[in-house]
Design a protein around this motif. Structure first.
Motif, short mmCIF file in Angstrom:
data_model
loop_
_atom_site.label_atom_id
_atom_site.label_comp_id
_atom_site.label_asym_id
_atom_site.label_seq_id
_atom_site.Cartn_x
_atom_site.Cartn_y
_atom_site.Cartn_z
N THR A 78 0.67 -1.42 0.32
CA THR A 78 -0.19 -0.29 -0.24
C THR A 78 1.06 0.93 -0.41
OG1 THR A 78 -1.81 -0.87 1.88
CG2 THR A 78 -1.94 0.94 1.05
N VAL A 79 0.46 2.34 -0.60
CA VAL A 79 1.01 3.50 -1.13
C VAL A 79 0.04 4.96 -0.36
CG1 VAL A 79 1.69 5.71 -2.47
CG2 VAL A 79 2.69 3.01 -2.23
N TYR A 80 0.36 5.72 0.59
CA TYR A 80 -0.66 6.34 0.93
C TYR A 80 -0.49 7.92 0.57
CZ TYR A 80 -0.83 2.68 4.21
OH TYR A 80 -1.64 1.80 4.94
N LEU A 81 -0.99 8.72 0.29
CA LEU A 81 -0.62 10.47 -0.03
C LEU A 81 -2.38 11.15 1.19
CD1 LEU A 81 -0.09 12.29 -1.64
CD2 LEU A 81 -1.83 12.35 -2.36
N GLN A 82 -0.83 11.10 2.20
CA GLN A 82 -1.72 11.94 3.41
C GLN A 82 -2.11 13.89 3.24
OE1 GLN A 82 -2.68 11.29 6.75
NE2 GLN A 82 -3.66 13.95 6.21
N MET A 83 -2.99 14.48 2.84
CA MET A 83 -3.31 15.63 2.41
C MET A 83 -4.03 16.73 3.38
SD MET A 83 -5.50 14.90 -1.21
CE MET A 83 -6.84 13.30 -0.26
N ASN A 84 -2.80 17.37 3.87
CA ASN A 84 -3.34 18.39 5.01
C ASN A 84 -3.28 19.55 4.56
OD1 ASN A 84 -2.64 16.34 6.88
ND2 ASN A 84 -0.34 17.03 6.76
N SER A 85 -4.21 21.32 5.34
CA SER A 85 -4.50 21.93 4.96
C SER A 85 -5.70 22.00 3.57
CB SER A 85 -3.70 22.74 4.80
OG SER A 85 -3.15 22.83 5.89
N LEU A 86 -6.34 21.19 2.54
CA LEU A 86 -7.18 21.41 2.37
C LEU A 86 -7.78 21.97 1.55
CD1 LEU A 86 -8.09 17.24 2.21
CD2 LEU A 86 -7.18 18.60 0.62
N LYS A 87 -7.63 22.13 0.46
CA LYS A 87 -8.27 23.32 -0.26
C LYS A 87 -9.18 22.82 -1.18
CE LYS A 87 -3.83 25.85 -0.16
NZ LYS A 87 -2.74 26.29 -1.24
N PRO A 88 -10.13 24.29 -1.38
CA PRO A 88 -11.26 24.12 -2.73
C PRO A 88 -10.35 23.49 -3.76
CG PRO A 88 -12.34 25.65 -1.75
CD PRO A 88 -10.59 25.91 -0.68
N GLU A 89 -9.22 23.56 -4.70
CA GLU A 89 -8.84 23.79 -5.92
C GLU A 89 -7.53 22.81 -5.57
OE1 GLU A 89 -8.77 26.52 -3.95
OE2 GLU A 89 -6.68 27.19 -3.64
N ASP A 90 -7.89 21.89 -4.45
CA ASP A 90 -7.14 19.94 -5.28
C ASP A 90 -8.61 19.61 -4.57
OD1 ASP A 90 -6.14 21.33 -1.34
OD2 ASP A 90 -4.80 20.60 -3.23
N SER A 91 -9.90 20.02 -5.16
CA SER A 91 -11.21 19.26 -5.39
C SER A 91 -10.83 18.23 -7.04
CB SER A 91 -11.99 19.58 -5.66
OG SER A 91 -12.94 19.71 -4.48
N ALA A 92 -10.81 16.76 -6.76
CA ALA A 92 -10.02 16.18 -8.44
C ALA A 92 -10.68 14.58 -8.02
CB ALA A 92 -8.95 16.51 -8.40
N VAL A 93 -10.58 13.87 -8.72
CA VAL A 93 -10.53 12.61 -8.62
C VAL A 93 -8.73 12.98 -8.99
CG1 VAL A 93 -10.52 10.29 -9.51
CG2 VAL A 93 -12.66 12.01 -10.07
N TYR A 94 -8.33 11.44 -7.75
CA TYR A 94 -6.80 11.81 -7.30
C TYR A 94 -6.70 9.86 -7.90
CZ TYR A 94 -6.41 15.76 -4.81
OH TYR A 94 -6.52 16.69 -4.79
N TYR A 95 -5.84 9.49 -8.80
CA TYR A 95 -5.14 8.41 -9.06
C TYR A 95 -3.58 8.18 -8.58
CZ TYR A 95 -8.75 9.37 -12.42
OH TYR A 95 -10.04 9.24 -12.69
N CYS A 96 -3.38 6.80 -8.28
CA CYS A 96 -2.66 5.96 -8.81
C CYS A 96 -1.64 5.12 -9.13
CB CYS A 96 -2.12 5.32 -6.79
SG CYS A 96 -3.46 4.06 -6.84
N ALA A 97 -0.57 5.05 -9.70
CA ALA A 97 -0.17 4.72 -11.06
C ALA A 97 1.28 3.87 -10.54
CB ALA A 97 -0.31 5.30 -11.89
N ILE A 98 2.07 2.93 -10.96
CA ILE A 98 3.05 2.46 -11.09
C ILE A 98 3.92 3.02 -12.24
CG2 ILE A 98 2.36 1.20 -9.37
CD1 ILE A 98 2.52 -1.71 -12.23
N SER A 99 5.57 3.09 -12.20
CA SER A 99 6.02 3.10 -12.76
C SER A 99 7.36 2.68 -12.93
CB SER A 99 6.73 4.79 -12.91
OG SER A 99 7.74 4.91 -14.50
N GLY A 100 8.86 2.03 -13.81
CA GLY A 100 9.71 1.69 -13.86
C GLY A 100 10.32 2.11 -13.25
N ARG A 101 10.59 3.80 -13.61
CA ARG A 101 12.18 4.68 -12.56
C ARG A 101 11.67 5.95 -12.27
NH1 ARG A 101 13.00 8.99 -17.16
NH2 ARG A 101 11.19 8.91 -18.33
N PHE A 102 12.36 5.69 -11.43
CA PHE A 102 12.07 7.29 -10.48
C PHE A 102 12.67 8.23 -11.42
CE2 PHE A 102 10.86 9.32 -6.41
CZ PHE A 102 11.82 10.53 -6.48
#
Length: 123
Positions: A78-102
Motif C-alpha cells: 500500500t502507498v498512502y497520500l496524506q493531504m493536509n490543509s486542503l483547499k477547494p482547488e484540491d477537488s479532483a479525482v485522485y489516481y495512483c499508478a506505477i512506473s519502472g523509473r524514478f
C-alpha cells in the motif's frame, strides 16, 4: 501483474485532512515506483508526488509540497497520500499508478492506473 485500487476520498471542508490509500494486488509491487496524480473536470491529469522502491526517496509537485506526504508500506502493498490543509482547488479525482523509473512526473511514464477516488473540498 500489479493492479491498483484507490480509496479514502470524500467530501471535506477547507483546512481539513484526508489520507488516501493505494492498495496493490499482484506480484512485484515493491519493484515499482508509485505516483499519485489528480484530474479535475476539464483539466489535464496533474502529477502530485512519487515515491521510490523502499520509500526512501520522494518527489513532490510544487503545488502540494509541504501539504501532502507520500509514504509506502511494502509489507501491506500500500502507498498512502496524506493531504493536509486542503483547499477547494484540491477537488479532483485522485489516481495512483506505477512506473519502472524514478524521477518522471509525466502520466505517460506510469501505468496500471487505478479507478480513482473522488476528493471534494468545500469552502
Amino acid at each position: 501483474q500489479v493492479q491498483l485500487v484507490e480509496s479514502g476520498g470524500g467530501l471535506v471542508q477547507a483546512g481539513d485532512s484526508l489520507r488516501l490509500s493505494c492498495a496493490a494486488s499482484g506480484r512485484g509491487f515493491s519493484n515499482y515506483i508509485v505516483g499519485w496524480f489528480r484530474q479535475a473536470p476539464g483539466k489535464a491529469r496533474e502529477f502530485l508526488a512519487t515515491i521510490g522502491w523502499s520509500g526512501g526517496i520522494t518527489l513532490y509537485a510544487d503545488s502540494v509540497q509541504g501539504r501532502f506526504t507520500i509514504s509506502r508500506d511494502n509489507a501491506k502493498n500500500t502507498v498512502y497520500l496524506q493531504m493536509n490543509s486542503l483547499k477547494p482547488e484540491d477537488s479532483a479525482v485522485y489516481y495512483c499508478a506505477i512506473s519502472g523509473r524514478f524521477g518522471s512526473s509525466r502520466p505517460v511514464d506510469f501505468g496500471a492506473w487505478g479507478q480513482g477516488t473522488q476528493v471534494t473540498v468545500s469552502s
